[in-house]
Write a protein that holds these residues in place. Structure first.
Motif, PDB file in Angstrom:
ATOM      1  N   ALA A 104       0.833  -1.204   0.000  1.00 37.97           N
ATOM      2  CA  ALA A 104       0.000   0.000   0.000  1.00 37.97           C
ATOM      3  C   ALA A 104       0.867   1.252   0.000  1.00 37.97           C
ATOM      4  N   LEU A 105       1.956   1.241   0.778  1.00 37.69           N
ATOM      5  CA  LEU A 105       2.877   2.378   0.815  1.00 37.69           C
ATOM      6  C   LEU A 105       3.545   2.571  -0.539  1.00 37.69           C
ATOM      7  N   GLU A 106       3.980   1.482  -1.153  1.00 37.85           N
ATOM      8  CA  GLU A 106       4.604   1.578  -2.479  1.00 37.85           C
ATOM      9  C   GLU A 106       3.623   2.135  -3.503  1.00 37.85           C
ATOM     10  N   ARG A 107       2.365   1.698  -3.425  1.00 37.23           N
ATOM     11  CA  ARG A 107       1.358   2.212  -4.360  1.00 37.23           C
ATOM     12  C   ARG A 107       1.158   3.710  -4.144  1.00 37.23           C
ATOM     13  N   ALA A 108       1.075   4.150  -2.876  1.00 37.91           N
ATOM     14  CA  ALA A 108       0.905   5.572  -2.569  1.00 37.91           C
ATOM     15  C   ALA A 108       2.103   6.367  -3.082  1.00 37.91           C
ATOM     16  N   GLN A 109       3.314   5.834  -2.885  1.00 37.25           N
ATOM     17  CA  GLN A 109       4.515   6.523  -3.363  1.00 37.25           C
ATOM     18  C   GLN A 109       4.517   6.632  -4.881  1.00 37.25           C
ATOM     19  N   ASP A 110       4.066   5.593  -5.576  1.00 42.54           N
ATOM     20  CA  ASP A 110       3.980   5.641  -7.037  1.00 42.54           C
ATOM     21  C   ASP A 110       3.010   6.725  -7.500  1.00 42.54           C
ATOM     22  N   ILE A 111       1.891   6.842  -6.803  1.00 40.45           N
ATOM     23  CA  ILE A 111       0.888   7.851  -7.165  1.00 40.45           C
ATOM     24  C   ILE A 111       1.453   9.253  -6.952  1.00 40.45           C
ATOM     25  N   VAL A 112       2.070   9.477  -5.790  1.00 42.21           N
ATOM     26  CA  VAL A 112       2.609  10.801  -5.465  1.00 42.21           C
ATOM     27  C   VAL A 112       3.782  11.159  -6.369  1.00 42.21           C
ATOM     28  N   SER A 113       4.592  10.175  -6.723  1.00 42.41           N
ATOM     29  CA  SER A 113       5.793  10.458  -7.531  1.00 42.41           C
ATOM     30  C   SER A 113       5.450  11.080  -8.882  1.00 42.41           C
ATOM     31  N   LYS A 114       4.255  10.859  -9.374  1.00 42.60           N
ATOM     32  CA  LYS A 114       3.833  11.453 -10.649  1.00 42.60           C
ATOM     33  C   LYS A 114       3.720  12.969 -10.557  1.00 42.60           C
ATOM     34  N   TYR A 115       3.560  13.494  -9.341  1.00 40.36           N
ATOM     35  CA  TYR A 115       3.341  14.920  -9.148  1.00 40.36           C
ATOM     36  C   TYR A 115       4.566  15.639  -8.574  1.00 40.36           C
ATOM     37  N   VAL A 116       5.669  14.932  -8.391  1.00 38.41           N
ATOM     38  CA  VAL A 116       6.881  15.525  -7.842  1.00 38.41           C
ATOM     39  C   VAL A 116       7.927  15.568  -8.946  1.00 38.41           C
ATOM     40  N   PRO A 117       8.490  16.766  -9.228  1.00 40.89           N
ATOM     41  CA  PRO A 117       9.497  16.855 -10.282  1.00 40.89           C
ATOM     42  C   PRO A 117      10.730  16.014  -9.935  1.00 40.89           C
ATOM     43  N   PRO A 118      11.407  15.472 -10.932  1.00 41.63           N
ATOM     44  CA  PRO A 118      12.607  14.666 -10.675  1.00 41.63           C
ATOM     45  C   PRO A 118      13.657  15.487  -9.927  1.00 41.63           C
ATOM     46  N   GLY A 119      14.284  14.879  -8.930  1.00 40.02           N
ATOM     47  CA  GLY A 119      15.323  15.532  -8.152  1.00 40.02           C
ATOM     48  C   GLY A 119      14.808  16.401  -7.018  1.00 40.02           C
ATOM     49  N   ALA A 120      13.518  16.656  -6.971  1.00 37.36           N
ATOM     50  CA  ALA A 120      12.955  17.503  -5.910  1.00 37.36           C
ATOM     51  C   ALA A 120      12.764  16.666  -4.656  1.00 37.36           C
ATOM     52  N   SER A 121      12.936  17.309  -3.506  1.00 34.88           N
ATOM     53  CA  SER A 121      12.711  16.632  -2.239  1.00 34.88           C
ATOM     54  C   SER A 121      11.486  17.253  -1.566  1.00 34.88           C
ATOM     55  N   VAL A 122      10.437  16.503  -1.483  1.00 34.67           N
ATOM     56  CA  VAL A 122       9.199  16.973  -0.870  1.00 34.67           C
ATOM     57  C   VAL A 122       9.447  17.303   0.600  1.00 34.67           C
ATOM     58  N   VAL A 123      10.241  16.500   1.266  1.00 33.05           N
ATOM     59  CA  VAL A 123      10.522  16.712   2.688  1.00 33.05           C
ATOM     60  C   VAL A 123      11.304  18.007   2.883  1.00 33.05           C
ATOM     61  N   ASP A 124      12.374  18.208   2.079  1.00 34.45           N
ATOM     62  CA  ASP A 124      13.170  19.429   2.198  1.00 34.45           C
ATOM     63  C   ASP A 124      12.326  20.668   1.897  1.00 34.45           C
ATOM     64  N   ASP A 125      11.475  20.576   0.879  1.00 35.50           N
ATOM     65  CA  ASP A 125      10.594  21.703   0.538  1.00 35.50           C
ATOM     66  C   ASP A 125       9.630  21.996   1.684  1.00 35.50           C
ATOM     67  N   PHE A 126       9.093  20.966   2.302  1.00 38.00           N
ATOM     68  CA  PHE A 126       8.160  21.139   3.406  1.00 38.00           C
ATOM     69  C   PHE A 126       8.856  21.799   4.599  1.00 38.00           C
TER      70      PHE A 126
ATOM     71  N   SER B 211      10.150  29.057   7.019  1.00 34.07           N
ATOM     72  CA  SER B 211       9.778  30.381   6.520  1.00 34.07           C
ATOM     73  C   SER B 211       8.523  30.884   7.228  1.00 34.07           C
ATOM     74  N   GLU B 212       7.559  30.015   7.394  1.00 35.32           N
ATOM     75  CA  GLU B 212       6.315  30.371   8.089  1.00 35.32           C
ATOM     76  C   GLU B 212       6.601  30.721   9.547  1.00 35.32           C
ATOM     77  N   ALA B 213       7.465  29.949  10.203  1.00 38.49           N
ATOM     78  CA  ALA B 213       7.812  30.215  11.603  1.00 38.49           C
ATOM     79  C   ALA B 213       8.516  31.565  11.732  1.00 38.49           C
ATOM     80  N   ALA B 214       9.394  31.897  10.770  1.00 38.76           N
ATOM     81  CA  ALA B 214      10.099  33.185  10.797  1.00 38.76           C
ATOM     82  C   ALA B 214       9.102  34.333  10.636  1.00 38.76           C
ATOM     83  N   ARG B 215       8.112  34.167   9.740  1.00 41.09           N
ATOM     84  CA  ARG B 215       7.082  35.204   9.554  1.00 41.09           C
ATOM     85  C   ARG B 215       6.284  35.389  10.835  1.00 41.09           C
ATOM     86  N   GLU B 216       5.933  34.273  11.497  1.00 36.96           N
ATOM     87  CA  GLU B 216       5.180  34.357  12.754  1.00 36.96           C
ATOM     88  C   GLU B 216       5.998  35.050  13.840  1.00 36.96           C
ATOM     89  N   ASP B 217       7.308  34.729  13.909  1.00 37.19           N
ATOM     90  CA  ASP B 217       8.184  35.356  14.910  1.00 37.19           C
ATOM     91  C   ASP B 217       8.291  36.857  14.680  1.00 37.19           C
TER      92      ASP B 217
END
Length: 171
Positions: A128-150, A156-162
């Motif tokens: 199920a996890l592999e299937r979910a990753q396959d689905i999501v991978s279609k929407y993530v550009p190659p080489g991009a890190s979803v975790v790093d972007d998040f 950035s949001e925390a800095a704006r709040e501060d």
């Protein structure tokens, strides 16, 4: 109609659902047809409720002498990827151990089940996890890190709040 049918109203008094009324009338011996007519429902609905409650037996389509009995256990299997299984009254399904092992599952483990175009599909957590990753991978550009972007977005949001809490105007 039986003499009992004259008492149907009193026998079902205070009952809210039709299913409760069907079961109550079935327990006192009313026929399925009488119950259906009294409640203004289809015969099949009354019958199904009575069968599910164990108040009526399931009649077979063919007499026992004409039935062809096939033992599913004796049907030859060509692999671990298919089998005939029984579905219990509560909806439980018991899968053969060799099939579970082939799917990467073990007894007692939680599995993901979904209805698909061809029936039910059972997936292990990993599948199920592999299937979910396959689905999501279609929407993530190659080489991009979803975790790093998040993480960058949250920082950035925390800095704006501060800065807003310190009295600076929001950016």
């Amino acid at each position: 109609m039986t003499d009992l049918s004259n008492n149907f109203e009193s026998l079902t008094q205070g009952m809210v659902t039709k299913s409760d009324k069907i079961r109550a009338l079935g327990r006192v011996g009313a026929s399925t047809g009488e119950i259906a007519r009294f409640l203004g429902i289809r015969y099949q609905f009354a019958r199904n409720v009575l069968v599910d409650a164990g108040l009526r037996g399931i009649k077979s389509a063919a007499p026992a002498s004409k039935k062809q009995n096939i033992q599913l256990d004796t049907v030859p299997s060509t692999g671990d990827n298919h089998a005939w299984v029984e579905i219990g009254k509560g909806g439980e399904v018991v899968l053969p151990p060799q099939m579970l092992a082939s799917a990467g599952l073990s007894a007692g483990e939680r599995a993901f089940v979904q209805v698909g175009g061809n029936g039910l599909e059972v997936l292990s957590r990993r599948a199920a996890l592999e299937r979910a990753q396959d689905i999501v991978s279609k929407y993530v550009p190659p080489g991009a890190s979803v975790v790093d972007d998040f993480i960058a977005e949250r920082r950035s949001e925390a800095a704006r709040e501060d800065s807003h809490a310190a009295g600076a105007p929001p950016k």
